[in-house]
Design a protein around this motif. Structure first.
Motif, PDB file in Angstrom:
ATOM      1  N   ALA A  20      -2.952  -0.340  -4.786  1.00 28.42           N
ATOM      2  CA  ALA A  20      -2.465  -1.712  -4.770  1.00 28.42           C
ATOM      3  C   ALA A  20      -2.137  -2.151  -3.291  1.00 28.42           C
ATOM      4  CB  ALA A  20      -1.215  -1.597  -5.576  1.00 28.42           C
ATOM      5  N   ASN A  21      -2.506  -1.314  -2.221  1.00 24.58           N
ATOM      6  CA  ASN A  21      -2.306  -1.611  -0.935  1.00 24.58           C
ATOM      7  C   ASN A  21      -3.313  -0.885  -0.034  1.00 24.58           C
ATOM      8  OD1 ASN A  21      -0.133   0.277  -2.150  1.00 24.58           O
ATOM      9  ND2 ASN A  21      -0.434   0.956   0.090  1.00 24.58           N
ATOM     10  N   VAL A  22      -3.223  -1.183   1.208  1.00 18.94           N
ATOM     11  CA  VAL A  22      -4.198  -0.526   2.369  1.00 18.94           C
ATOM     12  C   VAL A  22      -3.626   1.062   2.366  1.00 18.94           C
ATOM     13  CG1 VAL A  22      -4.238  -2.790   3.586  1.00 18.94           C
ATOM     14  CG2 VAL A  22      -2.778  -1.258   4.047  1.00 18.94           C
ATOM     15  N   SER A  23      -4.737   1.554   2.959  1.00 15.76           N
ATOM     16  CA  SER A  23      -4.359   2.949   3.172  1.00 15.76           C
ATOM     17  C   SER A  23      -3.658   3.355   4.314  1.00 15.76           C
ATOM     18  CB  SER A  23      -5.443   3.966   3.251  1.00 15.76           C
ATOM     19  OG  SER A  23      -6.426   3.659   4.459  1.00 15.76           O
ATOM     20  N   TRP A  24      -2.908   4.613   4.573  1.00 14.92           N
ATOM     21  CA  TRP A  24      -2.279   4.683   5.840  1.00 14.92           C
ATOM     22  C   TRP A  24      -3.191   4.819   7.296  1.00 14.92           C
ATOM     23  CZ3 TRP A  24       2.311   5.412   7.940  1.00 14.92           C
ATOM     24  CH2 TRP A  24       3.511   5.622   7.019  1.00 14.92           C
ATOM     25  N   GLN A  25      -4.650   5.203   6.886  1.00 15.37           N
ATOM     26  CA  GLN A  25      -5.431   5.478   7.551  1.00 15.37           C
ATOM     27  C   GLN A  25      -5.985   3.850   8.316  1.00 15.37           C
ATOM     28  OE1 GLN A  25      -7.369   8.444   8.391  1.00 15.37           O
ATOM     29  NE2 GLN A  25      -8.792   7.533   9.836  1.00 15.37           N
ATOM     30  N   GLN A  26      -5.974   2.996   7.228  1.00 15.70           N
ATOM     31  CA  GLN A  26      -6.398   1.668   7.594  1.00 15.70           C
ATOM     32  C   GLN A  26      -5.176   0.990   8.301  1.00 15.70           C
ATOM     33  OE1 GLN A  26      -7.313   0.357   3.429  1.00 15.70           O
ATOM     34  NE2 GLN A  26      -8.520  -1.311   4.485  1.00 15.70           N
ATOM     35  N   ALA A  27      -3.950   1.056   8.022  1.00 12.42           N
ATOM     36  CA  ALA A  27      -2.633   0.648   8.346  1.00 12.42           C
ATOM     37  C   ALA A  27      -2.548   0.978  10.122  1.00 12.42           C
ATOM     38  CB  ALA A  27      -1.572   1.224   7.855  1.00 12.42           C
ATOM     39  N   LEU A  28      -2.889   2.386  10.264  1.00 14.57           N
ATOM     40  CA  LEU A  28      -2.915   2.793  11.539  1.00 14.57           C
ATOM     41  C   LEU A  28      -3.959   2.752  12.605  1.00 14.57           C
ATOM     42  CD1 LEU A  28      -1.120   6.058  10.746  1.00 14.57           C
ATOM     43  CD2 LEU A  28       0.147   4.039  11.235  1.00 14.57           C
ATOM     44  N   GLU A  29      -5.331   2.165  12.135  1.00 18.40           N
ATOM     45  CA  GLU A  29      -6.135   1.908  12.595  1.00 18.40           C
ATOM     46  C   GLU A  29      -6.146   1.194  13.935  1.00 18.40           C
ATOM     47  OE1 GLU A  29     -10.948   0.445  11.850  1.00 18.40           O
ATOM     48  OE2 GLU A  29      -9.251  -0.213  10.304  1.00 18.40           O
ATOM     49  N   GLY A  30      -6.888   1.412  14.940  1.00 17.64           N
ATOM     50  CA  GLY A  30      -7.012   0.766  16.009  1.00 17.64           C
ATOM     51  C   GLY A  30      -5.935   0.544  16.986  1.00 17.64           C
ATOM     52  N   ALA A 130       5.650  10.631  -2.164  1.00 17.67           N
ATOM     53  CA  ALA A 130       4.688   9.582  -1.671  1.00 17.67           C
ATOM     54  C   ALA A 130       5.067   8.274  -1.999  1.00 17.67           C
ATOM     55  CB  ALA A 130       3.422   9.773  -2.923  1.00 17.67           C
ATOM     56  N   ALA A 131       5.852   7.774  -2.878  1.00 23.79           N
ATOM     57  CA  ALA A 131       6.586   6.691  -2.882  1.00 23.79           C
ATOM     58  C   ALA A 131       7.329   6.398  -1.586  1.00 23.79           C
ATOM     59  CB  ALA A 131       7.661   6.531  -4.160  1.00 23.79           C
ATOM     60  N   HIS A 132       8.200   7.258  -0.950  1.00 21.90           N
ATOM     61  CA  HIS A 132       8.894   7.346   0.205  1.00 21.90           C
ATOM     62  C   HIS A 132       7.620   6.676   1.130  1.00 21.90           C
ATOM     63  CE1 HIS A 132      10.247   9.058   3.887  1.00 21.90           C
ATOM     64  NE2 HIS A 132      11.290   8.115   3.530  1.00 21.90           N
ATOM     65  N   GLY A 133       6.586   7.474   1.264  1.00 23.07           N
ATOM     66  CA  GLY A 133       5.632   7.116   2.300  1.00 23.07           C
ATOM     67  C   GLY A 133       5.087   5.485   2.302  1.00 23.07           C
ATOM     68  N   ILE A 134       5.045   5.169   0.795  1.00 19.87           N
ATOM     69  CA  ILE A 134       4.450   3.584   0.639  1.00 19.87           C
ATOM     70  C   ILE A 134       5.400   3.090   1.176  1.00 19.87           C
ATOM     71  CG2 ILE A 134       3.631   2.360  -1.233  1.00 19.87           C
ATOM     72  CD1 ILE A 134       2.496   4.527  -2.276  1.00 19.87           C
ATOM     73  N   TYR A 135       6.725   3.057   0.876  1.00 18.45           N
ATOM     74  CA  TYR A 135       7.883   2.332   1.439  1.00 18.45           C
ATOM     75  C   TYR A 135       7.607   2.015   2.604  1.00 18.45           C
ATOM     76  CZ  TYR A 135      12.653   1.088   2.585  1.00 18.45           C
ATOM     77  OH  TYR A 135      13.724   0.384   3.167  1.00 18.45           O
ATOM     78  N   HIS A 136       7.360   3.081   3.590  1.00 20.68           N
ATOM     79  CA  HIS A 136       7.433   2.968   4.916  1.00 20.68           C
ATOM     80  C   HIS A 136       5.923   2.310   5.336  1.00 20.68           C
ATOM     81  CE1 HIS A 136      11.376   4.372   5.758  1.00 20.68           C
ATOM     82  NE2 HIS A 136      11.293   5.387   5.328  1.00 20.68           N
ATOM     83  N   LEU A 137       4.947   2.724   4.565  1.00 21.47           N
ATOM     84  CA  LEU A 137       3.866   2.004   4.797  1.00 21.47           C
ATOM     85  C   LEU A 137       3.941   0.326   4.956  1.00 21.47           C
ATOM     86  CD1 LEU A 137       0.633   2.164   5.394  1.00 21.47           C
ATOM     87  CD2 LEU A 137       0.289   2.434   2.974  1.00 21.47           C
ATOM     88  N   GLY A 138       4.871  -0.104   3.891  1.00 19.34           N
ATOM     89  CA  GLY A 138       4.703  -1.260   3.788  1.00 19.34           C
ATOM     90  C   GLY A 138       5.493  -2.126   5.554  1.00 19.34           C
ATOM     91  N   GLN A 139       6.305  -1.186   5.739  1.00 18.14           N
ATOM     92  CA  GLN A 139       6.920  -1.623   7.010  1.00 18.14           C
ATOM     93  C   GLN A 139       6.150  -1.528   8.245  1.00 18.14           C
ATOM     94  OE1 GLN A 139      10.193   1.394   6.682  1.00 18.14           O
ATOM     95  NE2 GLN A 139      11.459  -0.200   6.674  1.00 18.14           N
ATOM     96  N   VAL A 140       5.046  -0.568   8.298  1.00 15.93           N
ATOM     97  CA  VAL A 140       4.183  -0.640   9.158  1.00 15.93           C
ATOM     98  C   VAL A 140       3.277  -1.658   9.164  1.00 15.93           C
ATOM     99  CG1 VAL A 140       1.932   0.894   9.682  1.00 15.93           C
ATOM    100  CG2 VAL A 140       4.036   2.095   9.277  1.00 15.93           C
TER     101      VAL A 140
END
Length: 159
Positions: A20-30, A130-140
């Motif tokens: 349902a959301n972008v990956s960590w790889q995408q979120a950190l890309e570039g 994993a849920a903890h990581g997704i929470y912070h992925l949204g913050q990223v």
């Protein structure tokens, strides 16, 4: 596909961002180190801070799974290691490597059948972390948006 393998796939996919959301790889890309360590006005953490925090807890969980007995932190601040521009590439590489290790663990039925130190099947801490990581992925994503660094070069949800 049976129920057990469906659960394994669901938990495993959470380490890459979920469906349902972008990956960590995408979120950190570039992001380079300077961009990753910038703080957006009014927000307490940089992308690198968030990645270091998630990486800290992934390392903790992996240590537990290796049979080590890592100390639980006394205060939340202890789980926010410093993140620097110079260390960004290493931080990002370690974060993604450990995510892959946890995702692979979620695919291993024999591994999942073991109990953690609290007597829970390993699916429980894997899902929780994993849920903890997704929470912070949204913050990223929010930090990148606030800094005008979204979407990443490969694209990302903007709606």
């Amino acid at each position: 596909m049976n129920f057990a393998s469906s659960v394994q796939d669901a938990v495993s996919s959470l380490y890459h961002g979920g469906s349902a959301n972008v990956s960590w790889q995408q979120a950190l890309e570039g992001l380079d180190g300077q961009q990753a360590t910038r703080h957006a006005p009014g927000l307490p953490h940089s992308v690198a801070d968030l990645a270091a925090h998630v990486g800290f807890w992934q390392g903790y969980l992996l240590a537990v799974f290796r049979g080590e007995d890592p100390a639980w932190v006394e205060r939340a601040a202890e789980s926010w290691p410093p993140a620097t521009a110079a260390g960004w590439d290493e931080l990002k590489t370690g974060l993604l490597r450990d995510m892959d290790a946890l995702a692979r663990s979620a695919q291993d039925e024999a591994f999942l059948m073991h109990l953690d130190p609290e007597g829970r099947y390993r699916t429980v801490p894997l899902t929780s972390f994993a849920a903890h990581g997704i929470y912070h992925l949204g913050q990223v994503v929010c930090v990148r948006q606030a800094l005008g660094l979204w979407p990443p070069p490969g694209g990302g949800d903007t709606w």
